[in-house]
Design a protein around this motif. Structure first.
Motif, mmCIF file in Angstrom:
data_model
loop_
_atom_site.group_PDB
_atom_site.id
_atom_site.type_symbol
_atom_site.label_atom_id
_atom_site.label_comp_id
_atom_site.label_asym_id
_atom_site.label_seq_id
_atom_site.Cartn_x
_atom_site.Cartn_y
_atom_site.Cartn_z
ATOM 1 N N SER A 105 7.182 0.457 14.183
ATOM 2 C CA SER A 105 6.652 1.061 12.955
ATOM 3 C C SER A 105 5.273 1.659 13.203
ATOM 4 C CB SER A 105 6.601 0.025 11.835
ATOM 5 O OG SER A 105 5.540 -0.885 12.064
ATOM 6 N N GLU A 108 2.243 0.943 12.712
ATOM 7 C CA GLU A 108 1.224 0.939 11.664
ATOM 8 C C GLU A 108 -0.051 0.287 12.205
ATOM 9 O OE1 GLU A 108 1.754 2.391 8.808
ATOM 10 O OE2 GLU A 108 3.929 2.452 8.525
ATOM 11 N N ASP A 109 -1.094 0.249 11.390
ATOM 12 C CA ASP A 109 -2.363 -0.318 11.849
ATOM 13 C C ASP A 109 -2.294 -1.834 12.051
ATOM 14 O OD1 ASP A 109 -3.680 2.004 12.171
ATOM 15 O OD2 ASP A 109 -5.012 1.812 10.444
ATOM 16 N N SER A 110 -1.400 -2.488 11.318
ATOM 17 C CA SER A 110 -1.127 -3.907 11.540
ATOM 18 C C SER A 110 0.380 -4.080 11.567
ATOM 19 C CB SER A 110 -1.638 -4.779 10.389
ATOM 20 O OG SER A 110 -3.009 -4.676 10.237
ATOM 21 N N ALA A 111 0.829 -5.093 12.287
ATOM 22 C CA ALA A 111 2.244 -5.453 12.263
ATOM 23 C C ALA A 111 2.437 -6.461 11.142
ATOM 24 C CB ALA A 111 2.623 -6.081 13.589
ATOM 25 N N ILE A 112 3.539 -6.368 10.421
ATOM 26 C CA ILE A 112 3.778 -7.334 9.344
ATOM 27 C C ILE A 112 5.032 -8.137 9.654
ATOM 28 C CG2 ILE A 112 4.314 -7.582 6.884
ATOM 29 C CD1 ILE A 112 2.351 -5.293 6.391
ATOM 30 N N VAL A 113 4.877 -9.461 9.608
ATOM 31 C CA VAL A 113 5.989 -10.349 9.940
ATOM 32 C C VAL A 113 6.054 -11.498 8.940
ATOM 33 C CG1 VAL A 113 6.035 -9.908 12.426
ATOM 34 C CG2 VAL A 113 4.487 -11.653 11.531
ATOM 35 N N SER A 114 7.221 -12.112 8.879
ATOM 36 C CA SER A 114 7.375 -13.310 8.043
ATOM 37 C C SER A 114 7.399 -14.539 8.932
ATOM 38 C CB SER A 114 8.678 -13.234 7.245
ATOM 39 O OG SER A 114 8.528 -12.271 6.240
ATOM 40 N N MET A 115 6.542 -15.484 8.632
ATOM 41 C CA MET A 115 6.545 -16.750 9.362
ATOM 42 C C MET A 115 7.357 -17.733 8.520
ATOM 43 S SD MET A 115 4.563 -15.803 11.887
ATOM 44 C CE MET A 115 3.915 -17.217 12.781
ATOM 45 N N TYR A 169 4.726 -14.329 17.980
ATOM 46 C CA TYR A 169 4.406 -12.916 18.156
ATOM 47 C C TYR A 169 3.126 -12.753 18.962
ATOM 48 C CZ TYR A 169 7.767 -12.695 14.367
ATOM 49 O OH TYR A 169 8.902 -12.835 13.609
ATOM 50 N N THR A 213 2.233 -5.668 18.313
ATOM 51 C CA THR A 213 1.116 -4.776 17.992
ATOM 52 C C THR A 213 0.283 -4.606 19.258
ATOM 53 O OG1 THR A 213 -0.719 -4.394 16.437
ATOM 54 C CG2 THR A 213 -0.354 -6.676 17.090
ATOM 55 N N GLU A 272 3.771 -16.661 3.620
ATOM 56 C CA GLU A 272 4.468 -16.568 4.903
ATOM 57 C C GLU A 272 4.505 -15.141 5.430
ATOM 58 O OE1 GLU A 272 8.108 -18.651 4.111
ATOM 59 O OE2 GLU A 272 7.094 -20.599 4.152
ATOM 60 N N ILE A 321 2.658 -12.273 6.934
ATOM 61 C CA ILE A 321 1.407 -12.191 7.687
ATOM 62 C C ILE A 321 1.259 -10.816 8.337
ATOM 63 C CG2 ILE A 321 0.190 -13.181 9.695
ATOM 64 C CD1 ILE A 321 0.449 -15.117 7.385
ATOM 65 N N PHE A 331 -0.778 -8.798 11.391
ATOM 66 C CA PHE A 331 -1.343 -9.171 12.692
ATOM 67 C C PHE A 331 -1.725 -7.882 13.405
ATOM 68 C CE2 PHE A 331 -0.029 -11.088 17.099
ATOM 69 C CZ PHE A 331 -1.341 -11.436 17.379
ATOM 70 N N THR A 332 -2.946 -7.818 13.917
ATOM 71 C CA THR A 332 -3.386 -6.585 14.572
ATOM 72 C C THR A 332 -4.354 -6.886 15.703
ATOM 73 O OG1 THR A 332 -4.229 -4.350 14.143
ATOM 74 C CG2 THR A 332 -5.389 -6.134 13.056
ATOM 75 N N MET A 337 -3.359 -2.127 5.561
ATOM 76 C CA MET A 337 -1.942 -2.475 5.435
ATOM 77 C C MET A 337 -1.717 -3.397 4.235
ATOM 78 S SD MET A 337 -0.130 -0.785 7.531
ATOM 79 C CE MET A 337 1.414 -1.704 7.514
ATOM 80 N N ARG A 396 -5.165 4.457 5.657
ATOM 81 C CA ARG A 396 -5.517 4.305 7.068
ATOM 82 C C ARG A 396 -7.003 4.610 7.253
ATOM 83 N NH1 ARG A 396 -1.198 5.570 11.698
ATOM 84 N NH2 ARG A 396 -0.272 3.850 10.533
#
Lengths: 333, 333
Positions: A34, A36-43, A88, A124, B46, B48, B50-51, B82, B215
């Motif tokens: 993706s 983007e400036d940050s990666a987004i994930v679900s923990m 991650y 990222t 949950e 999150i 991350f960058t 983000m 951004r």
């Protein structure tokens, strides 16, 4: 030969090409892609472990690995020893102008390979290029997040009676890098022990053993870990010198160069402090895994109230195990 | 003058002293102070973000900031844009042997200061020292995690009718660094716009406006952001040239050096794509905050189906806004 140019770090068209041709080509996953400036994930838990490490090892390719494998293994291990399932990683590359493009690709491929072994995704990243002469070679920072699955592991958690376990021979990585630098690597054939330990550590966490502390003995080596544990837990640790597993070639390198194996970095070992009653169970599990075959108990916590590490020789002489100090080895990891 | 030695990166006694005397002294908090291999924190969600970002800016001190302030602001901003509330940062230092100890302390102090402005904690770190000549000065990697509080912001989310907003003048940071390097900084007095934007962005997220993308226009500048948005969303963006806020001194530097302000890095600005109906509300909120006083609408998305950015002059001529390419400016951020 295609080489890294300043333009590859400029944030423009060439940066995008580098991302496509190298990073996405090998590391591709929906989150990374993706861009983007940050990666987004679900923990799956709210208790998160977070760690960072920069890798400066020189040379970047060595027997048993390269800076990419090391950068992934190192951060995976720093999460694992805190009882966290690595989830991650981020990857920050800082590259000298003129660095071979193919070498970068090899490094990224081994990052992918090592990450896959622990079911970890690199999601990222960032790339900077330094002008020729401002940097020698390549540096990689990896940070990582993971879900805490085992709580309470801490350097200040050791107690009287605890057994100290090491998962394998010590100092292989440090001796390997030193041998390359001194030009004696072909004679000795030492390989780095560099490897991600999550799959091994997961098995240990699952034994139900009462684990007090775990750490990978990287910079500062085994002596560094034990000294820190004894200081922070305020306990006396006794180590039986003849029980510490050291490869002959590593011993030889140390003798040649006037170093202590216990001060050399390992990059694929774990030191464990566990309650006495559970020590054998942990050893058993370790020894059934290829990365822990040479695991053994090397000592125990014999008293509390005074922080120090005693090294006991086979002749029953006792001396303080000194932590490393002084210049040591720059760019070893 | 006290200087950084190789031993400070060795993982032994000197490393522990450096941690005590500089890092813990200024950054102390319960999580960092535990000095474990990973920091453990509880997140309240949950989901999150991350960058990671490495900062190589040269010189490390400049008008309006330093590499420490920049390293915190940059990562705080990458989380913020983000839709994530920045929570925790890591800090990885890579320092050349001989770097002044006091300068490192200054840098760490400004990291603390900038982090506090966004209620962010630095909870894990790493220090490596490179032999003299292997690195020029100091590099800092910061990675960050945050809780996603506003979902759906994405470079591929722009739609016809969206207004494009910039929170302030562009290119200040890039022009400032260039001016120092060219020795023309005293004449022009340009300061970097480097600043953490979370408090500003939080206000925007709270307006309830239908935001499509945000951004910070760092490397690659405004032109880089808009080109990427138009490509990924497959839309035509029209920008009114006279509406782009640029300081006279920045314009002057660009004319002197043959550069475009829209290609220069900003380090304290945010570009926003928002649904037409909510644009005025966003502008209003921005302008009541010191960091957004000069905010304005600079254009809009005028068509979909073809990704390009059109720059419309005050004489109504139209040309393509080109993304930056080529060597650009190494070590600008």
């Amino acid at each position: 030969m295609k080489r890294i140019l300043l333009a590859h770090g400029g944030g423009g068209e060439e940066t995008r090409n580098l991302i496509n041709e190298v990073f996405q080509k090998h590391l591709s996953n929906p989150v990374l892609d993706s861009l983007e400036d940050s990666a987004i994930v679900s923990m799956s838990t709210e208790k998160i472990a977070f760690t960072t490490d920069s890798f400066t090892v020189f040379p970047p390719f060595f027997n048993g690995g390269d800076i990419g494998k090391l950068a992934v293994a190192g951060t995976v291990n720093d999460l694992s020893v805190m009882g966290a399932r690595p989830g991650y990683l981020s990857a920050g590359f800082i590259i000298e102008e003129g660095f071979p493009y193919d070498d970068l690709e090899k490094i990224v491929k081994s990052m992918k390979q090592e990450a896959t072994l622990s079911d970890v995704m690199i999601i990222t990243g960032d790339t900077k290029v330094m002008p020729r002469g401002h940097l020698n070679g390549i540096l990689i920072n990896t940070s990582g997040i993971g879900e805490v699955v085992y709580e309470g592991l801490s350097a200040s958690n050791l107690a009287k009676g605890d057994r100290i376990i090491i998962s394998g021979t010590i100092g292989d990585h440090g001796a390997c890098i030193l041998a390359v630098r001194e030009g004696i690597d072909f004679e000795l054939g030492i390989g780095s022990d560099c490897q991600a330990l999550w799959k091994l550590i997961e098995k240990i966490l699952n034994t139900g053993a009462d684990l007090h502390a775990m750490r990978d003995p990287t910079r500062g080596g085994l002596a560094g870990v034990l000294t820190e544990w004894s200081d922070q837990s305020d306990v006396e640790i006794e180590i039986l010198e003849q029980e510490i597993p050291v490869k002959d070639a590593v011993k030889g390198t140390c003798e040649l160069l006037g170093l202590e194996p216990a001060h050399l970095a390992s990059e694929g070992r774990v030191v464990i402090a566990v309650r006495e009653k559970d020590a054998d169970k942990v050893i058993e599990v370790l020894q059934t895994h290829p990365s822990g075959k040479e695991a053994r108990i090397i000592g125990s916590v014999i008293a509390s109230g005074e922080g120090r590490v005693i090294l006991k020789s086979s002749y029953n002489t006792r001396r303080i195990m000194e932590p490393p100090s002084g210049e040591l080895l720059p760019r070893i990891c």
